[in-house]
Design a protein around this motif. Structure first.
Motif, PDB file in Angstrom:
ATOM      1  N   ALA A  51       0.796  -5.464 -15.373  1.00  0.00           N
ATOM      2  CA  ALA A  51       1.211  -6.319 -14.254  1.00  0.00           C
ATOM      3  C   ALA A  51       2.635  -6.000 -13.824  1.00  0.00           C
ATOM      4  N   ASN A  52       3.496  -5.734 -14.793  1.00  0.00           N
ATOM      5  CA  ASN A  52       4.894  -5.414 -14.467  1.00  0.00           C
ATOM      6  C   ASN A  52       4.998  -4.077 -13.745  1.00  0.00           C
ATOM      7  N   ARG A  53       4.228  -3.085 -14.217  1.00  0.00           N
ATOM      8  CA  ARG A  53       4.242  -1.774 -13.564  1.00  0.00           C
ATOM      9  C   ARG A  53       3.697  -1.872 -12.141  1.00  0.00           C
ATOM     10  N   MET A  54       2.657  -2.697 -11.942  1.00  0.00           N
ATOM     11  CA  MET A  54       2.102  -2.874 -10.604  1.00  0.00           C
ATOM     12  C   MET A  54       3.120  -3.561  -9.692  1.00  0.00           C
ATOM     13  N   ARG A  55       3.842  -4.535 -10.231  1.00  0.00           N
ATOM     14  CA  ARG A  55       4.855  -5.233  -9.431  1.00  0.00           C
ATOM     15  C   ARG A  55       5.966  -4.272  -9.005  1.00  0.00           C
ATOM     16  N   ILE A  56       6.402  -3.420  -9.939  1.00  0.00           N
ATOM     17  CA  ILE A  56       7.446  -2.447  -9.626  1.00  0.00           C
ATOM     18  C   ILE A  56       6.951  -1.469  -8.562  1.00  0.00           C
ATOM     19  N   MET A  57       5.685  -1.042  -8.698  1.00  0.00           N
ATOM     20  CA  MET A  57       5.135  -0.096  -7.728  1.00  0.00           C
ATOM     21  C   MET A  57       5.056  -0.723  -6.332  1.00  0.00           C
ATOM     22  N   LYS A  58       4.619  -1.962  -6.246  1.00  0.00           N
ATOM     23  CA  LYS A  58       4.506  -2.624  -4.945  1.00  0.00           C
ATOM     24  C   LYS A  58       5.873  -2.796  -4.297  1.00  0.00           C
ATOM     25  N   ASN A  59       6.872  -3.137  -5.099  1.00  0.00           N
ATOM     26  CA  ASN A  59       8.233  -3.239  -4.558  1.00  0.00           C
ATOM     27  C   ASN A  59       8.742  -1.888  -4.087  1.00  0.00           C
ATOM     28  N   ARG A  60       8.356  -0.837  -4.830  1.00  0.00           N
ATOM     29  CA  ARG A  60       8.764   0.518  -4.451  1.00  0.00           C
ATOM     30  C   ARG A  60       8.157   0.889  -3.097  1.00  0.00           C
ATOM     31  N   ILE A  61       6.887   0.576  -2.916  1.00  0.00           N
ATOM     32  CA  ILE A  61       6.218   0.872  -1.643  1.00  0.00           C
ATOM     33  C   ILE A  61       6.833   0.054  -0.512  1.00  0.00           C
ATOM     34  N   LYS A  62       7.121  -1.208  -0.798  1.00  0.00           N
ATOM     35  CA  LYS A  62       7.687  -2.101   0.221  1.00  0.00           C
ATOM     36  C   LYS A  62       9.039  -1.608   0.724  1.00  0.00           C
ATOM     37  N   ASN A  63       9.814  -0.970  -0.158  1.00  0.00           N
ATOM     38  CA  ASN A  63      11.162  -0.526   0.203  1.00  0.00           C
ATOM     39  C   ASN A  63      11.221   0.929   0.648  1.00  0.00           C
ATOM     40  N   MET A  64      10.069   1.584   0.741  1.00  0.00           N
ATOM     41  CA  MET A  64      10.057   2.993   1.149  1.00  0.00           C
ATOM     42  C   MET A  64      10.438   3.142   2.618  1.00  0.00           C
ATOM     43  N   ASP A  65      11.007   4.306   2.922  1.00  0.00           N
ATOM     44  CA  ASP A  65      11.368   4.619   4.303  1.00  0.00           C
ATOM     45  C   ASP A  65      11.210   6.125   4.500  1.00  0.00           C
ATOM     46  N   GLU A  66      10.678   6.520   5.650  1.00  0.00           N
ATOM     47  CA  GLU A  66      10.441   7.939   5.938  1.00  0.00           C
ATOM     48  C   GLU A  66       9.544   8.578   4.876  1.00  0.00           C
ATOM     49  N   HIS A  67       8.555   7.837   4.420  1.00  0.00           N
ATOM     50  CA  HIS A  67       7.654   8.334   3.385  1.00  0.00           C
ATOM     51  C   HIS A  67       6.347   8.841   4.000  1.00  0.00           C
ATOM     52  N   TYR A  68       5.477   9.361   3.147  1.00  0.00           N
ATOM     53  CA  TYR A  68       4.181   9.879   3.572  1.00  0.00           C
ATOM     54  C   TYR A  68       3.082   8.944   3.084  1.00  0.00           C
ATOM     55  N   ILE A  69       2.045   8.805   3.890  1.00  0.00           N
ATOM     56  CA  ILE A  69       0.857   8.051   3.494  1.00  0.00           C
ATOM     57  C   ILE A  69      -0.316   9.024   3.450  1.00  0.00           C
ATOM     58  N   LEU A  70      -0.963   9.110   2.294  1.00  0.00           N
ATOM     59  CA  LEU A  70      -2.100  10.011   2.108  1.00  0.00           C
ATOM     60  C   LEU A  70      -3.360   9.173   2.008  1.00  0.00           C
ATOM     61  N   CYS A  71      -4.238   9.316   2.995  1.00  0.00           N
ATOM     62  CA  CYS A  71      -5.501   8.572   3.014  1.00  0.00           C
ATOM     63  C   CYS A  71      -6.621   9.463   2.504  1.00  0.00           C
ATOM     64  N   GLY A  72      -7.162   9.106   1.349  1.00  0.00           N
ATOM     65  CA  GLY A  72      -8.217   9.902   0.732  1.00  0.00           C
ATOM     66  C   GLY A  72      -7.685  10.669  -0.465  1.00  0.00           C
ATOM     67  N   TYR A  73      -8.313  10.436  -1.621  1.00  0.00           N
ATOM     68  CA  TYR A  73      -7.850  11.085  -2.850  1.00  0.00           C
ATOM     69  C   TYR A  73      -9.000  11.864  -3.491  1.00  0.00           C
ATOM     70  N   GLY A  74      -9.676  12.644  -2.632  1.00  0.00           N
ATOM     71  CA  GLY A  74     -10.730  13.530  -3.125  1.00  0.00           C
ATOM     72  C   GLY A  74     -10.137  14.858  -3.562  1.00  0.00           C
ATOM     73  N   ARG A  75     -10.938  15.910  -3.493  1.00  0.00           N
ATOM     74  CA  ARG A  75     -10.463  17.226  -3.933  1.00  0.00           C
ATOM     75  C   ARG A  75      -9.277  17.708  -3.107  1.00  0.00           C
ATOM     76  N   ILE A  76      -9.375  17.569  -1.785  1.00  0.00           N
ATOM     77  CA  ILE A  76      -8.273  18.002  -0.924  1.00  0.00           C
ATOM     78  C   ILE A  76      -7.089  17.048  -1.060  1.00  0.00           C
ATOM     79  N   GLY A  77      -7.367  15.755  -1.139  1.00  0.00           N
ATOM     80  CA  GLY A  77      -6.301  14.779  -1.273  1.00  0.00           C
ATOM     81  C   GLY A  77      -5.472  14.986  -2.529  1.00  0.00           C
ATOM     82  N   LYS A  78      -6.108  15.356  -3.624  1.00  0.00           N
ATOM     83  CA  LYS A  78      -5.383  15.599  -4.875  1.00  0.00           C
ATOM     84  C   LYS A  78      -4.463  16.810  -4.755  1.00  0.00           C
ATOM     85  N   VAL A  79      -4.930  17.840  -4.059  1.00  0.00           N
ATOM     86  CA  VAL A  79      -4.090  19.023  -3.840  1.00  0.00           C
ATOM     87  C   VAL A  79      -2.866  18.646  -3.012  1.00  0.00           C
TER      88      VAL A  79
END
Length: 335
Positions: free
Chosen positions: A93-121
């Motif tokens: 739960a603590n790691r998830m909370r830290i991750m959500k705060n990290r995402i909330k404070n991101m700026d100029e980041h990338y969003i990757l939709c889909g984590y299949g074979r190509i997405g993993k690469v």
């Protein structure tokens, strides 16, 4: 000591206690092994039905020792098991909370939709570059597995075609969205949603079918990539010009794996600050050892391997070759 180790020790000690006291009751009370085992269990766990009980002093002394040692070991083992579940839950739960705060404070980041074979690469490539990114996918198992291996991995388990998932990925502040969904229809939908939520976001999308490429461009994708087309072109080029491509591939492989140099090619726009400068003056001014291998003027004409005396104009695009660190430093100055 880790809780799992405590549990292992507790179970081993409990097994030894059960065996020892079962044999002891059988000897002192003249009971069968099964009745001795039964008496040991109900005494250890303080059940005490009363139908079987010690009848002599040695049996009673054995029961006292069992109650003291067995109960203590049982409490120790139960406490360690509880600790394992409680710590695991709160740690996650603590790691998830830290991750959500990290995402909330991101700026100029990338969003990757889909984590299949190509997405993993794509994700591996972004991680190697040290780029902040968030993965959106429905497969919780794959995402959690990656998160367990890498606590800095950022993900949202959800449908990338839904606006709320893109908003949760902080699309308002995102720089680029990469849509690598399995279906072209989903990639079109993600592109439309992304451009509506953030009109300035740069969208790169995958297209399974050639006919989908135009639809994705109409939907607002800035770049569309067809893995099959690229693969086919690569196969054809290897067949037609094997020596040239082999040389380039070998050169890149040697630089990456033997010398640990991440060589790359990037494109930069010439700003007003560098209007009228020659390539030599630009590189000398910035003092970085990179190579300008091409210039694309604002009218679309491309000059390959330009001389150092070539004059730069505003809105020209230069193609620069160098290592990752060199290009990162060059980009900070050129921008």
């Amino acid at each position: 000591m880790e809780p799992i180790k405590k549990i292992e020790i507790g179970l081993i000690v409990m097994f030894c206690i059960v065996v020892f006291f079962s044999i002891s009751f059988s000897y002192f009370e003249n009971l069968t092994l099964f009745d001795s085992f039964y008496l040991t269990i109900i005494t250890m766990f303080t059940i005490g039905y009363g139908e079987i009980h010690p009848t002599n002093d040695f049996g009673k002394l054995t029961a006292i020792l069992l109650a003291l040692t067995g109960t203590s070991v049982g409490i120790f083992t139960f406490g360690s098991t509880l600790q394992l579940f409680v710590e695991g839950y709160f740690r996650k739960a603590n790691r998830m909370r830290i991750m959500k705060n990290r995402i909330k404070n991101m700026d100029e980041h990338y969003i990757l939709c889909g984590y299949g074979r190509i997405g993993k690469v794509v994700a591996n490539r972004l991680a190697k570059r040290g780029t902040d990114f968030v993965v959106l996918d429905l497969s919780e198992e794959n995402l959690v597995s990656e998160f367990e291996k890498n606590p800095d991995f950022n993900y949202i388990c959800g449908d990338a075609t839904l606006d709320e998932c893109l908003i949760e990925a902080n699309i308002k502040n995102a720089k680029t969205l990469i849509s690598a969904m399995p279906k072209d229809s989903d990639n079109v939908f993600v592109t439309l949603s992304a451009k509506r939520l953030n009109p300035n976001i740069h969208v790169v999308s995958k297209a399974e079918e050639t006919v989908s490429m135009d639809k994705l461009l109409i939907a607002g994708a800035d770049k569309v990539v067809s893995p099959y087309m690229i693969g086919g072109m690569r196969l054809a080029e290897l067949a037609i010009k094997p020596d040239v491509l082999d040389f380039f591939s070998t050169f890149m492989s040697i630089a990456n794996y033997e010398y640990n140099e991440d060589i790359d090619l990037r494109k930069y726009n010439i700003s007003k600050k560098y209007e009228g400068m020659s390539i030599f003056e630009l590189l000398n001014h910035i003092n970085y050892n990179v190579s300008v291998i091409g210039i694309k003027s604002k009218n679309g004409s491309l000059s390959v391997n330009p001389s150092k005396d070539t004059i730069l104009h505003i809105e020209d695009q230069i193609y620069v070759f160098g290592t990752y660190d060199q290009l990162e430093s060059f980009e900070q100055y050129i921008n």
